[in-house]
Design an enzyme around this catalytic site. Structure first.
Site: not given
Ligand code: EPU
Length: 350
Positions: A164, A246, A346
């Site tokens: 990520r 998420s 995130e």
């Protein structure tokens, strides 16, 4: 080039948070970016590049100039005896690209079906799901430097992909100080889809589908359908319940740290990584702290998957970015107090 004042952003962010862009320019072609950079007043202003808005939390009206990427187009760039190279413009929806490649019998992106967001945002956080990350299928991208107006291309190594993570998430990174956060606008992304395609089936949810259906050697289209079904069952559809996927990254720990946690919490969900470190399931950690269904104002923790924070107020009474961040901080504190693990969000906070 049109500069739109006070543009509502509620329908441009997947949380459905109500906020405005004080100034917004829609980017339909590279020429629109060149025009912004050439403009005396706009050139020096801080800029915020908005893609699908599926990985951001808006905490108020956006003061930097918003560049909303709406460049369209998908094409086959090259076919060799080993692979297809396909290119998609940044403003295309990620899922449309996945579906289009499969319709053309070019497999490779199926495990990443239904990930919300735009093609242009996909390399920024190196999206991934069910055992495949963008970097595994990436060829190269084009971007425009927002200071000089120059177009440049990057290969995978230059994007510095991580979990990520990429060069586009850092103000400056590494010893050479290369970081492109806020400095570039991605216009086109190319993918290398190999003809010696093999299904990626290591993920538990996919193994379950194989057992359920009795299909042990699925086609790419079959995997696409399985992934769509798994995601629909587990993750809220942003068109119905606002969310940003998420909300936290899955943290990694050393074997010693993991052993220490297992001694106290034998059920902790963990996976061994190639480098010997251990990845913990953030969703399990949050769930274990009892967060499912809890709310702060109109921000809540999704009932079926604790890793996803949702807008429980809908379009009429949307949560604020402040409520989302208060909830996120409370979750971080409780996970830290119980497990000694610091969860990292995130999405980008704007
Ligand atoms: N779990 C719980 N309770 C929960 C949530 C999860 O016990 O409330 C457990 C699950 O039972 C499972 C484990 O935690 O054993 C992992 O959960 P899951 O398989 O749902 O995957 P994840 O780690 O939560 C990651 C990605 C997703 C991606 C899936 C599938 C991150 C932060 N998330 O989720 O990506 O779709 O794997 O590959 O890496 C996204 O980034 O927005 C995203 C959705």
């Amino acid at each position: 080039m049109l500069v739109e004042p006070n543009t509502p952003l509620q329908s441009y962010n997947s949380f459905g948070i109500s906020a405005k862009a004080l100034k917004l320019v829609r980017v339909h072609t590279e020429a629109d970016v060149y025009a912004v950079v050439a403009d005396e007043t706009l050139r020096s202003q801080p800029k915020f590049v908005l893609g699908g808005g599926s990985n951001i939390v808006l905490t108020g009206d956006v003061k930097p100039l918003v560049l909303k990427v709406e460049i369209k187009g998908m094409r086959l760039v090259e076919e060799t005896d080993k692979a297809w190279v396909v290119e998609a413009a940044a403003g295309e929806k990620w899922h449309d690209l996945v579906a289009w490649t499969l319709d053309n019998d070019w497999p490779g992106l199926e495990n990443m079906a239904l990930i919300p967001g735009s093609v242009g945002a996909s390399p920024v956080q190196n999206i991934g799901a069910y055992g495949v990350e963008l970097q595994d299928r990436f060829h190269s991208l084009d971007a425009v430097d927002l200071t000089t107006g120059q177009t440049f291309s990057l290969n995978a190594a230059q994007c510095a992909f991580g979990y990520r993570d990429s060069v586009f998430k850092h103000e400056s990174s590494g010893p050479n100080g290369l970081g492109l956060a806020g400095k570039a606008l991605i216009t086109r992304v190319r993918f290398l889809l190999r003809k010696d395609w093999k299904p990626v089936l290591g993920y538990l949810d996919l193994e379950r589908k194989m057992a359920e259906t009795g299909i042990s050697n699925p086609t790419a289209q079959q995997i696409f359908e399985w992934v769509c079904a798994i995601r629909k069952a587990k993750l809220p559809d942003p068109a119905v319940i606002g969310n940003a996927g998420s909300f936290f990254k899955n943290p990694t720990v050393t074997q010693d740290q993991c052993d220490d946690i297992i001694a106290r919490e034998p059920k902790v969900v963990h996976y061994l990584l190639d480098d010997g470190r251990i990845k913990l399931a953030a969703g399990w950690l949050i769930d274990a702290c009892g967060w499912k269904g809890k709310t702060v104002g109109n921000a809540g923790v999704y009932e079926k998957q604790a890793l996803v924070l949702v807008n429980v107020g809908g379009k009429e009474h949307p949560c604020t970015g402040g409520e989302v961040m208060t909830l996120a901080r409370a979750i971080q504190t409780s996970v830290y107090e119980r497990f000694g693990i610091r969860l990292e969000p995130e999405p980008g906070v704007v």
